[in-house]
Design a protein around this motif. Structure first.
Motif, mmCIF file in Angstrom:
data_model
loop_
_atom_site.group_PDB
_atom_site.id
_atom_site.type_symbol
_atom_site.label_atom_id
_atom_site.label_comp_id
_atom_site.label_asym_id
_atom_site.label_seq_id
_atom_site.Cartn_x
_atom_site.Cartn_y
_atom_site.Cartn_z
ATOM 1 N N GLU A 83 0.860 -1.186 0.000
ATOM 2 C CA GLU A 83 0.000 0.000 0.000
ATOM 3 C C GLU A 83 0.890 1.227 0.000
ATOM 4 N N HIS A 84 0.379 2.354 -0.502
ATOM 5 C CA HIS A 84 1.173 3.582 -0.432
ATOM 6 C C HIS A 84 1.095 4.196 0.965
ATOM 7 N N THR A 85 0.065 3.812 1.712
ATOM 8 C CA THR A 85 -0.115 4.344 3.063
ATOM 9 C C THR A 85 -0.310 3.166 4.009
ATOM 10 N N PHE A 86 0.534 3.081 4.996
ATOM 11 C CA PHE A 86 0.384 1.969 5.936
ATOM 12 C C PHE A 86 0.910 2.403 7.308
ATOM 13 N N TYR A 87 0.993 1.478 8.228
ATOM 14 C CA TYR A 87 1.375 1.840 9.602
ATOM 15 C C TYR A 87 2.620 1.097 10.044
ATOM 16 N N GLN A 88 3.413 1.793 10.828
ATOM 17 C CA GLN A 88 4.593 1.155 11.423
ATOM 18 C C GLN A 88 4.618 1.448 12.910
ATOM 19 N N ILE A 89 5.323 0.585 13.616
ATOM 20 C CA ILE A 89 5.622 0.930 14.998
ATOM 21 C C ILE A 89 7.140 0.946 15.156
ATOM 22 N N GLU A 90 7.621 2.097 15.605
ATOM 23 C CA GLU A 90 9.049 2.265 15.838
ATOM 24 C C GLU A 90 9.293 2.047 17.327
ATOM 25 N N GLY A 91 10.414 1.452 17.655
ATOM 26 C CA GLY A 91 10.792 1.343 19.060
ATOM 27 C C GLY A 91 12.192 1.896 19.222
ATOM 28 N N VAL A 92 12.409 2.663 20.280
ATOM 29 C CA VAL A 92 13.737 3.219 20.545
ATOM 30 C C VAL A 92 14.060 2.984 22.026
ATOM 31 N N TYR A 93 15.217 2.378 22.268
ATOM 32 C CA TYR A 93 15.616 2.141 23.660
ATOM 33 C C TYR A 93 17.097 2.480 23.807
ATOM 34 N N VAL A 94 17.427 3.379 24.731
ATOM 35 C CA VAL A 94 18.836 3.757 24.939
ATOM 36 C C VAL A 94 19.136 3.779 26.438
ATOM 37 N N ALA A 95 20.257 3.200 26.784
ATOM 38 C CA ALA A 95 20.721 3.217 28.185
ATOM 39 C C ALA A 95 22.200 2.861 28.157
#
Ligand code: PHE
Length: 348
Positions: A213-225
């Motif tokens: 699809e030209h439009t869809f959904y993502q989930i980003e995850g960011v973890y820093v320590a």
């Protein structure tokens, strides 16, 4: 005039028998017998009116229920003639009632996914629907002219920003990494981790088919320590996926390339449907490629003024539509934006 209990029952029998013969069951609600009952109501005294009125109303309700059981919601909506001259006194058009609507399956699943990550201590951020190339590329270690920019072909505005570059419809939720790192940098100084997810909409210039699809959904995850390892990345993703699919699942990682993670991986999941035996959903592979991930590249941390010799982190980006398609056995991604009620109502 007499109070006529039997008359209501008689009319009810006649009308229920007639519904079957009508081309549009809805017409029964306009039957002349109902009008006659209401006309009679006006001739009764107050006591009789109360009982008789209640009986007539409950007959109408029963008819309405019968009708809505027989018609699809879409039939109830009359098309609006948009070419007609405007009539400021016209009645409100017969839109779908709000009870007939339901949450979109993607909205529902995002709520669920967000809950799982929230329970693991991740905060939730939103992305944007228009962003600059600085966040799309530069902060993510794709310098100008970097060939990997071509992997993220998206829509660009003619209008340009201060750097003379068009704005972009973000092709991934990674555009938010730099903002998250900056926003939560104080956590690190307080000896806490940066832990955030971004479930949001992304855009790509794709040839459309059942999987694109030209439009869809993502989930980003960011973890820093301090001392974050790839093992923590794997454990987090596995934990999330098992909570989401409510199943024990095997995971597999293959080396991959993203400019903003090093090392980078492509992450596959043992197929939740056939458990590695091979089926249609996984293309008889037993595994499903699900997301990209890796340890955050030092240049990405530097772009947010975080010292990569002290802190390390992981990031991942996962297609939400794909997760949901697998969960519910949906075969065509285009259904999500099709506005087809037969599709959407299955998730109501
Ligand atoms: N943004 C990448 C993509 O959409 C996925 C990704 C996110 C990879 C975070 C690594 C880390 O292709």
């Amino acid at each position: 005039m007499e109070y006529a209990h039997d008359d209501v029952r008689h009319v009810a029998e006649t009308l229920f028998a007639r519904i079957d013969k009508l081309e549009n069951p809805r017409d029964i609600l306009r039957a002349k017998e109902i009008g006659e009952l209401y006309a009679r109501l006006r001739t009764l005294n107050d006591d009789q009116k109360a009982t008789f009125g209640a009986e007539v109303n409950s007959l109408k309700q029963a008819l309405r229920k019968e009708v809505s059981g027989r018609t699809s919601v879409a039939d109830e909506v009359r098309a609006i003639d948009v070419t007609a001259p405007m009539d400021v006194n016209c009645s409100v058009p017969n839109f779908l009632s709000h009870e007939a609507g339901s949450e979109h399956p993607i909205t529902k699943e995002i709520a669920l996914i967000t809950d799982i990550f929230a329970a693991m201590g991740f905060t939730v951020e939103e992305s944007r629907e228009l962003d600059d190339q600085y966040h799309m590329f530069e902060t993510l270690n794709f310098p100008k002219g970097h060939p990997a920019r071509d992997d993220y072909d998206t829509f660009t505005t003619v209008q340009t920003d201060a750097d003379g570059e068009g704005f972009v419809a973000p092709a991934h939720t990674s555009t938010m990494q730099n903002r998250i790192l900056k926003k939560y940098k104080a956590n690190l100084e307080a000896n806490e981790a940066i832990a955030a997810i971004v479930p949001d909409r992304v855009f790509r210039n794709e040839d459309l088919d059942a999987r694109h699809e030209h439009t869809f959904y993502q989930i980003e995850g960011v973890y820093v320590a301090k001392e974050v390892t790839a093992g923590m990345l794997v454990a987090t993703l596995q934990e999330f996926l098992q909570a989401y699919y409510q199943k024990e699942l095997d995971v597999r990682m293959n080396p991959y390339y993203f400019p903003f993670t090093e090392p980078s991986f492509e992450f596959a999941l043992s197929c939740p449907f056939c458990e590695k035996a091979g089926c249609k959903v996984c293309g008889h592979e037993g595994w499903i490629e699900l997301l990209g991930c890796g340890l955050i590249h030092p240049n990405v941390l530097k772009a947010a003024e975080i010292d990569p010799t002290v802190y390390t982190g992981f990031a991942f980006g996962c297609g939400i539509d794909r997760l949901v398609m697998m969960k519910h056995g949906i075969e065509d991604i285009r259904l999500f934006h099709s506005a087809k009620l037969e599709f959407l109502r299955q998730f109501a």
